[in-house]
Scaffold this active site. Structure first.
Site, PDB file in Angstrom:
ATOM      1  N   THR A 180      36.971  -6.068  30.487  1.00 14.41           N
ATOM      2  CA  THR A 180      36.449  -4.855  30.142  1.00 14.41           C
ATOM      3  C   THR A 180      35.792  -4.835  28.587  1.00 14.41           C
ATOM      4  O   THR A 180      35.876  -5.918  27.987  1.00 14.41           O
ATOM      5  CB  THR A 180      37.426  -3.597  30.239  1.00 14.41           C
ATOM      6  OG1 THR A 180      38.604  -4.097  29.386  1.00 14.41           O
ATOM      7  CG2 THR A 180      37.962  -3.385  31.380  1.00 14.41           C
ATOM      8  N   ILE A 224      34.172  -2.345  39.425  1.00 20.32           N
ATOM      9  CA  ILE A 224      33.756  -1.048  38.896  1.00 20.32           C
ATOM     10  C   ILE A 224      33.604  -0.873  37.277  1.00 20.32           C
ATOM     11  O   ILE A 224      32.389  -0.430  36.797  1.00 20.32           O
ATOM     12  CB  ILE A 224      34.777   0.029  39.044  1.00 20.32           C
ATOM     13  CG1 ILE A 224      34.800   0.263  40.664  1.00 20.32           C
ATOM     14  CG2 ILE A 224      34.317   1.499  38.536  1.00 20.32           C
ATOM     15  CD1 ILE A 224      36.005   1.110  41.196  1.00 20.32           C
ATOM     16  N   ASP A 225      34.277  -1.695  36.797  1.00 22.56           N
ATOM     17  CA  ASP A 225      34.064  -1.919  35.147  1.00 22.56           C
ATOM     18  C   ASP A 225      32.697  -2.638  34.780  1.00 22.56           C
ATOM     19  O   ASP A 225      32.049  -2.131  33.831  1.00 22.56           O
ATOM     20  CB  ASP A 225      35.280  -2.694  34.540  1.00 22.56           C
ATOM     21  CG  ASP A 225      35.685  -2.211  33.034  1.00 22.56           C
ATOM     22  OD1 ASP A 225      35.290  -1.240  32.596  1.00 22.56           O
ATOM     23  OD2 ASP A 225      36.492  -2.870  32.402  1.00 22.56           O
ATOM     24  N   ASP A 226      32.832  -3.952  35.303  1.00 20.50           N
ATOM     25  CA  ASP A 226      31.287  -4.469  35.444  1.00 20.50           C
ATOM     26  C   ASP A 226      30.016  -3.645  35.489  1.00 20.50           C
ATOM     27  O   ASP A 226      29.026  -3.632  34.840  1.00 20.50           O
ATOM     28  CB  ASP A 226      31.216  -5.955  35.985  1.00 20.50           C
ATOM     29  CG  ASP A 226      32.337  -6.912  35.412  1.00 20.50           C
ATOM     30  OD1 ASP A 226      31.854  -7.735  34.852  1.00 20.50           O
ATOM     31  OD2 ASP A 226      33.602  -6.746  35.619  1.00 20.50           O
ATOM     32  N   HIS A 251      34.818   3.641  30.593  1.00 21.53           N
ATOM     33  CA  HIS A 251      33.293   2.931  30.627  1.00 21.53           C
ATOM     34  C   HIS A 251      32.508   3.677  31.824  1.00 21.53           C
ATOM     35  O   HIS A 251      31.334   3.666  31.731  1.00 21.53           O
ATOM     36  CB  HIS A 251      33.622   1.456  31.054  1.00 21.53           C
ATOM     37  CG  HIS A 251      34.293   0.623  30.065  1.00 21.53           C
ATOM     38  ND1 HIS A 251      35.094  -0.437  30.234  1.00 21.53           N
ATOM     39  CD2 HIS A 251      34.352   0.926  28.825  1.00 21.53           C
ATOM     40  CE1 HIS A 251      35.686  -0.703  29.064  1.00 21.53           C
ATOM     41  NE2 HIS A 251      35.281  -0.070  28.158  1.00 21.53           N
TER      42      HIS A 251
END
Length: 698
Positions: free
Chosen positions: A2, A438-440, A514
């Site tokens: 992250t 989802i973070d990327d 994020h």
């Protein structure tokens, strides 16, 4: 996996004000000379986004050096990738796999052994992160790998290791995964391992403990291990390991059952029932389960031969398929083995020899658990843009091209819980179409918004799909996990088998932050779904003002992620939650002006939260939060900036041996080698040029 960025829209310089020379340093010099007043679109009254009329000595030069260094690291194809360093169990298990399959060669073994020896400490042990305490399972696996490499058990470095292992309970006290590896060679009995029946694959998603109750990383590992458990293979051991038992005649201590009224007691007794079931399992049912598991494995092999872009599932999938009759020349097996070779980082180095003797000069081989090009590329693009590189700079455009090519547009396992959701998003690795992250995805969108792409329609379409998919992956509580929605069952973590780290994927503050930041950048700060995410974040704040960091270490990372997101989504810097976070960050700043946090904060937050040797990446996270909170002119920011400029190396980089990332909090720590470059540049760039976006403004 992250990161932290700010924003509610593209930052890029006005096309009438800035040109785009190919040389990043020349661009930065021009931008720095013009950096006066207030950043475009940013309200000066908040303090966030204000540009320094006069920067302290060395800041502009540090930004220029860091930019040049990062630009030099870009691959011609457009991506960045730093080494992803974990611990020696990756290297040991790679050698054990090759021994099991009969493909271990001396050159690979010697190079891996050099790396493993280099990581051994003076007391004979191995740790799982820099400066961490000795770890039993890592020490057992490293010892066995060195035995494979020919190190004699009576060599001083080996006797110290084996003595420490015995003193701490021997093999019997090692984790289940370690004992599975030993069982493959008869060094441990399969009878004394938890049973993992392949019939598990038949459980529908609504039944507790079905495979989709596990996080994707655990799911990809457990399914092939059900096949291995069903076969219980044993290869001839090349040597005995009696020296690793406290009592070689009775290596397995008498089992003690927990009380029946506890979860541990219940699952221990369930495991006993499964061991009995193994003897009476209907053969047609078991055969069908094994065949279904094999199809499940093969269907999830990526185009490059790996599984989910990570090493452990690939290792166990290869063993499972080999047990099912797939020979090493089969295309699935051949591609899988070739993919494992791509996880190896080779260096020409002189590794220290045992007991301080000169090491042998030769190649050193370190195995990465996975590779992080998408993550590294979006973070690098954000850092360069926030440092002043114009949005149409060739490096940024090339990075955007590569990221757009990596978009995932097919359905994966996430669709089990979101069957009606259209795909869109990005994974972490080079090849992983089954498990977008989802973070990327949130960070890639933020990066793309900083680039003036030559095909804006293509970029807009990809961003729209990503936003839609991300919104659809919101969990019921209003927050976001990393790979799945509502992956929150607590039962998988209680299984006797699951002692190797986190096996579920509940929402976390850093990922949710994020996503909120990205949605604010897309003009969706007022969307009810965004507001639910904000409410969840505010409710998750720790009493001391920090936030827990799931994918980065730890409270510094969580806080550095959440504060910029809240401000970007319209939470005022004067909000009590932001003020508490600022106060906490100021309270844990080190005397040298930096911030650091040890992995031990996951085990003992009272002693370690926000505490540890200063690092470049963690200092940058703290600064990014403080800058977003309007603290640019504060003493803490001044000292943090001085720490970064004072510790920068001559080539524009920073040194950082400490592990500031996590796979599983405490159990599996990560040193992302690019973190020490991208985050300090981002923080310095925001200090020099202001916050990239106005708080809460699309």
């Amino acid at each position: 996996m992250t990161a932290t960025t700010d924003g509610a829209g593209p930052r890029g310089a006005d096309p009438d004000e800035t040109t785009a020379p190919a040389d990043g340093a020349a661009t930065l010099a021009a931008a720095a000379a013009a950096a006066t007043g207030v950043a475009k679109g940013v309200g000066a009254t908040t303090g966030a986004g204000a540009v320094a009329a006069v920067a302290p000595p060395g800041v502009r030069e540090a930004v220029e050096r860091a930019t040049r260094h990062l630009l030099r690291q870009q691959d011609p194809a457009g991506w960045w990738k730093g080494d992803l360093e974990t611990n020696v169990t990756m290297d040991a298990e790679d050698l054990l796999l090759r021994q099991f399959l009969g493909v271990r060669d001396e050159a690979t073994t010697r190079a891996a052994a050099r790396h493993i020896r280099r990581e051994q400490r003076a007391d004979g042990t191995w740790a799982t992160f820099h400066g961490g305490p000795p770890e039993l399972s890592a020490t057992v696996e490293a010892y066995v790998a060195l035995r494979l490499a020919g190190d004699a058990p009576d060599a001083p470095h080996m006797t110290r290791a084996s003595a420490w292992i015995r003193a701490h309970g021997g093999i019997a006290r090692a984790r289940v995964f370690t004992r599975i590896w030993l069982a493959l060679f008869g060094w441990w009995s399969w009878d004394h391992l938890p049973e993992l029946p392949p019939e598990l694959v038949f459980l529908p998603p609504w039944v507790p403990l079905n495979i989709y109750d596990f996080g994707c990383w655990a799911r990809q590992t457990i399914v092939p291990l059900t096949v291995v458990s069903a076969h219980r293979p044993v290869r001839p051991a090349p040597f005995a390991l009696d020296e690793l038992h406290t009592d070689a005649r009775r290596p397995v201590p008498a089992a003690r059952l927990a009380p029946l009224g506890t979860w541990n007691g219940l699952f221990q007794r369930m495991d006993k029932v499964l061991h009995v079931y193994r003897r009476f399992a209907p053969r047609p049912l078991r055969a069908a389960a094994v065949a279904t598991a094999a199809r499940w494995i093969i269907e999830r092999q990526e185009n490059d031969g790996c599984w989910g872009g990570i090493q452990p599932p690939a290792v166990y999938s290869l063993i499972a398929l080999h047990l099912l009759g797939y020979d090493l020349g089969h295309p699935v097996m051949r591609a899988g083995l070739e993919s494992l070779d791509r996880f190896a980082v080779w260096r020409e180095d002189t590794a220290p020899g045992p007991d301080g003797r000169p090491g042998d000069t030769g190649p050193v081989r370190m195995v990465e658990a996975c590779q992080s090009p998408v993550w590294d590329t979006c973070l690098a693009a954000i850092a360069l843009a926030d440092a002043g590189l114009p949005p149409d700079h060739p490096a940024l455009v090339k990075a955007a091209d590569w990221m757009l090519d990596e978009e995932i547009t097919r359905r994966g396992d996430w669709a089990v819980r979101r069957p009606g959701l259209a795909p869109g998003g990005w994974a972490f690795e080079f090849h992983n179409d089954t498990y977008p992250d989802i973070d990327d995805t949130a960070e890639v969108v933020l990066a793309l918004r900083r680039v003036r792409h030559s095909d804006p329609a293509r970029a807009e379409a990809a961003i729209a799909r990503a936003v839609s998919w991300t919104l659809g992956m919101q969990s019921r509580n209003g927050a976001w996990g990393a790979f799945d929605a509502d992956n929150t069952s607590t039962l998988p973590n209680r299984l006797p088998f699951c002692d190797f780290g986190e096996v579920v994927d509940p929402p976390s503050a850093d990922v949710t932050a994020h996503v909120v930041e990205m949605l604010a950048a897309e003009g969706r700060a007022a969307d009810p779904r965004t507001r639910r995410g904000i409410a969840w974040l505010l409710a998750e704040q720790e009493p001391n003002g920090s936030w827990f960091g799931r994918w980065g270490t730890n409270y510094v990372y969580g806080t550095g992620s959440v504060v910029p997101a809240l401000v970007a989504a319209g939470i005022a810097p004067a909000h009590p939650a932001v003020r508490r976070a600022v106060a906490w960050l100021e309270s844990v700043q080190n005397d040298d002006g930096g911030w650091g946090e040890d992995q031990r904060s996951y085990r003992d937050p009272a002693a370690w939260a926000g505490r540890g040797d200063s690092t470049a990446s963690q200092t940058a996270w703290a600064l990014m939060a403080l800058l977003a909170a309007g603290e640019r002119d504060g003493k803490a920011v001044e000292r943090g900036i001085s720490y970064l400029t004072g510790t920068q190396l001559a080539d524009g980089s920073w040194d950082e041996p400490h592990f500031t990332g996590t796979g599983f909090p405490w159990d599996f720590s990560i040193n992302y080698h690019l973190y020490r470059q991208v985050f300090p540049l981002t923080a310095l760039g925001r200090y020099l040029h202001g916050e990239p976006f106005a708080p809460g403004t699309p």
